[in-house]
Design an enzyme around this catalytic site. Structure first.
Site, PDB file in Angstrom:
ATOM      1  N   SER A 148      -2.943  21.372  12.424  1.00 43.70           N
ATOM      2  CA  SER A 148      -3.871  20.876  11.912  1.00 43.70           C
ATOM      3  C   SER A 148      -4.627  21.902  12.736  1.00 43.70           C
ATOM      4  CB  SER A 148      -4.112  19.263  11.873  1.00 43.70           C
ATOM      5  OG  SER A 148      -5.439  19.326  11.331  1.00 43.70           O
ATOM      6  N   TYR A 161      -3.599  10.554  15.010  1.00 40.12           N
ATOM      7  CA  TYR A 161      -3.802  12.327  14.382  1.00 40.12           C
ATOM      8  C   TYR A 161      -4.528  13.312  15.288  1.00 40.12           C
ATOM      9  CZ  TYR A 161      -3.732  15.512  10.350  1.00 40.12           C
ATOM     10  OH  TYR A 161      -3.517  16.563   9.973  1.00 40.12           O
TER      11      TYR A 161
HETATM   12  P1  NAD Z   1       0.665  14.626   1.230  1.00 43.68           P
HETATM   13  O1  NAD Z   1       0.528  13.314   1.873  1.00 43.68           O
HETATM   14  O2  NAD Z   1       0.610  15.630  -0.050  1.00 43.68           O
HETATM   15  O3  NAD Z   1       2.798  14.610   1.669  1.00 43.68           O
HETATM   16  C1  NAD Z   1       2.762  14.226   2.904  1.00 43.68           C
HETATM   17  C2  NAD Z   1       4.623  15.068   2.704  1.00 43.68           C
HETATM   18  O4  NAD Z   1       5.246  14.008   4.165  1.00 43.68           O
HETATM   19  C3  NAD Z   1       4.800  13.685   1.431  1.00 43.68           C
HETATM   20  O5  NAD Z   1       6.067  14.448   1.144  1.00 43.68           O
HETATM   21  C4  NAD Z   1       5.489  12.379   1.689  1.00 43.68           C
HETATM   22  O6  NAD Z   1       6.560  11.823   1.069  1.00 43.68           O
HETATM   23  C5  NAD Z   1       6.092  12.897   3.342  1.00 43.68           C
HETATM   24  N1  NAD Z   1       6.356  12.020   4.347  1.00 43.68           N
HETATM   25  C6  NAD Z   1       5.368  11.084   4.756  1.00 43.68           C
HETATM   26  N2  NAD Z   1       6.484   9.766   5.563  1.00 43.68           N
HETATM   27  C7  NAD Z   1       7.623  10.692   5.925  1.00 43.68           C
HETATM   28  C8  NAD Z   1       8.519  10.378   5.982  1.00 43.68           C
HETATM   29  N3  NAD Z   1       8.474   9.247   7.431  1.00 43.68           N
HETATM   30  N4  NAD Z   1       9.640  10.708   6.355  1.00 43.68           N
HETATM   31  C9  NAD Z   1       9.676  11.961   5.523  1.00 43.68           C
HETATM   32  N5  NAD Z   1       8.800  12.578   5.146  1.00 43.68           N
HETATM   33  C10 NAD Z   1       7.413  11.689   4.975  1.00 43.68           C
HETATM   34  O7  NAD Z   1       0.535  15.433   2.716  1.00 43.68           O
HETATM   35  P2  NAD Z   1       0.068  16.805   2.764  1.00 43.68           P
HETATM   36  O8  NAD Z   1      -1.807  16.961   3.373  1.00 43.68           O
HETATM   37  O9  NAD Z   1       0.366  17.770   1.982  1.00 43.68           O
HETATM   38  O10 NAD Z   1       0.439  17.165   4.564  1.00 43.68           O
HETATM   39  C11 NAD Z   1       1.357  17.819   4.768  1.00 43.68           C
HETATM   40  C12 NAD Z   1       0.900  18.284   6.598  1.00 43.68           C
HETATM   41  O11 NAD Z   1      -0.027  19.262   6.543  1.00 43.68           O
HETATM   42  C13 NAD Z   1       0.873  16.858   7.194  1.00 43.68           C
HETATM   43  O12 NAD Z   1       1.761  17.400   8.871  1.00 43.68           O
HETATM   44  C14 NAD Z   1      -0.070  16.851   7.376  1.00 43.68           C
HETATM   45  O13 NAD Z   1      -1.375  16.120   8.820  1.00 43.68           O
HETATM   46  C15 NAD Z   1      -0.753  18.507   7.671  1.00 43.68           C
HETATM   47  N6  NAD Z   1      -2.482  19.234   7.432  1.00 43.68           N
HETATM   48  C16 NAD Z   1      -2.778  18.431   5.631  1.00 43.68           C
HETATM   49  C17 NAD Z   1      -3.967  18.764   5.903  1.00 43.68           C
HETATM   50  C18 NAD Z   1      -4.988  18.977   4.474  1.00 43.68           C
HETATM   51  O14 NAD Z   1      -5.995  18.383   4.469  1.00 43.68           O
HETATM   52  N7  NAD Z   1      -3.942  18.052   3.284  1.00 43.68           N
HETATM   53  C19 NAD Z   1      -5.442  19.763   6.303  1.00 43.68           C
HETATM   54  C20 NAD Z   1      -4.126  20.040   7.894  1.00 43.68           C
HETATM   55  C21 NAD Z   1      -3.007  19.845   8.208  1.00 43.68           C
END
Ligand code: NAD
Length: 266
Positions: A148, A161
């Protein structure tokens, strides 16, 4: 055989947290590139079965699902042999699963700290530890860790985080060095804000912490640090992940790649 249109043909990709958001788009990009895909994450069982069948039919690849919980080292370790039994050797590992919690340090719930470190950081170690021996034996591997912008800079109220994502960037560098002599690359992708369920929940949480409306949270808190005040799309992040695993990405290793609309340019 890999072709220009299907550069990942014959590969198998494990994508953690791929039932939603960025991970789901990455699973789609891997399948579009010709890779067989192991989906992972939580969600409704029937919906996940439909998702897997849809991806497989659309892209002519095999797609399986593992419910491995990223808080459980034993389940993470077992996910790799499961993928190998169902799909073949794991060539590509995308550590994407992640959660967020927003609170001041002194009020940060201890169980949320532990869960964020487990899912966002320790799971990256456990999955990499399980996948590396096979990659080393076959002298080829691609590891992509979804960190991130918070792997490079901090924001208030996101201590767990920020700590986990900085850890992911460091762990990625160590993985790149250990993989270097074995045909294995490891890179971290550092997105700014992408509109997914994770961010939608944060908008609600930040509204509570700051005591302001959702619109104000989006404008004045969420998008404030980005030079360009727009969310990125999940497809943009997925495209970079697939690129890193294809032939044109092979010289990237140990990098923390910002895709954050100028956030960390300041
Ligand atoms: P999201 O909530 O849409 O998806 C998260 C996924 O992780 C889901 O499939 C969920 O079921 C899974 N998950 C959660 N806990 C779990 C567990 N204990 N075991 C197995 N699976 C689990 O989130 P997202 O925004 O798509 O985030 C995905 C990644 O991208 C994360 O690592 C997040 O930190 C990173 N990220 C997101 C953003 C953003 O703005 N959305 C920005 C930077 C980084």
């Amino acid at each position: 055989m890999p072709t220009t249109e299907r550069p990942l043909a014959g590969r198998t990709a494990v994508v953690t947290g791929s039932t939603s958001g960025i991970g789901l788009a990455i699973a789609g990009a891997m399948a579009a590139g010709g890779a067989n895909v192991l989906l992972n994450g939580f969600g409704d069982a029937a919906a996940i079965t439909e998702l897997a069948a849809g991806l497989a039919a659309e892209h002519g690849v095999r797609v399986e699902y593992s419910p491995a919980d990223m808080t459980r080292p034993d389940a993470i370790a077992a996910m790799v042999p499961f993928a190998e039994a169902k799909l073949g050797p794991v060539d590509i590992l995308v550590n994407n699963a992640g959660i967020q919690h927003v609170a001041p340090i002194e009020a940060f719930p201890i169980d949320r700290w532990d869960a964020i470190i487990a899912i966002n950081l320790s799971a990256v170690f456990h999955a990499t530890r399980a996948a590396l021996p096979g990659m080393k034996a076959r002298k080829w591997g691609r590891i992509v860790n979804i960190a991130s912008a918070h792997g490079l800079v901090a924001s208030p109220f996101k201590s767990a985080y920020v700590a986990a994502k900085h850890g992911v960037v460091g762990f990625t560098k160590a993985t790149a060095l250990e993989g270097a002599d074995h045909g294995i690359t490891a890179n971290a992708i550092c997105p700014g804000y992408v509109r997914t369920p994770l961010v939608d929940k944060q908008i609600d949480d930040q509204a509570k912490v700051h005591g302001i409306a959702r619109d104000s949270v989006i404008r004045d808190v969420i998008l404030e640090p980005q030079a360009v005040k727009r969310f990125a799309t999940v497809e943009e992040i997925a495209g970079l992940a697939a690129y890193l695993c294809g032939p044109l990405g092979q010289s990237f290793s140990g990098a923390a790649l910002s895709i954050d609309k100028g956030w960390t340019a300041r």
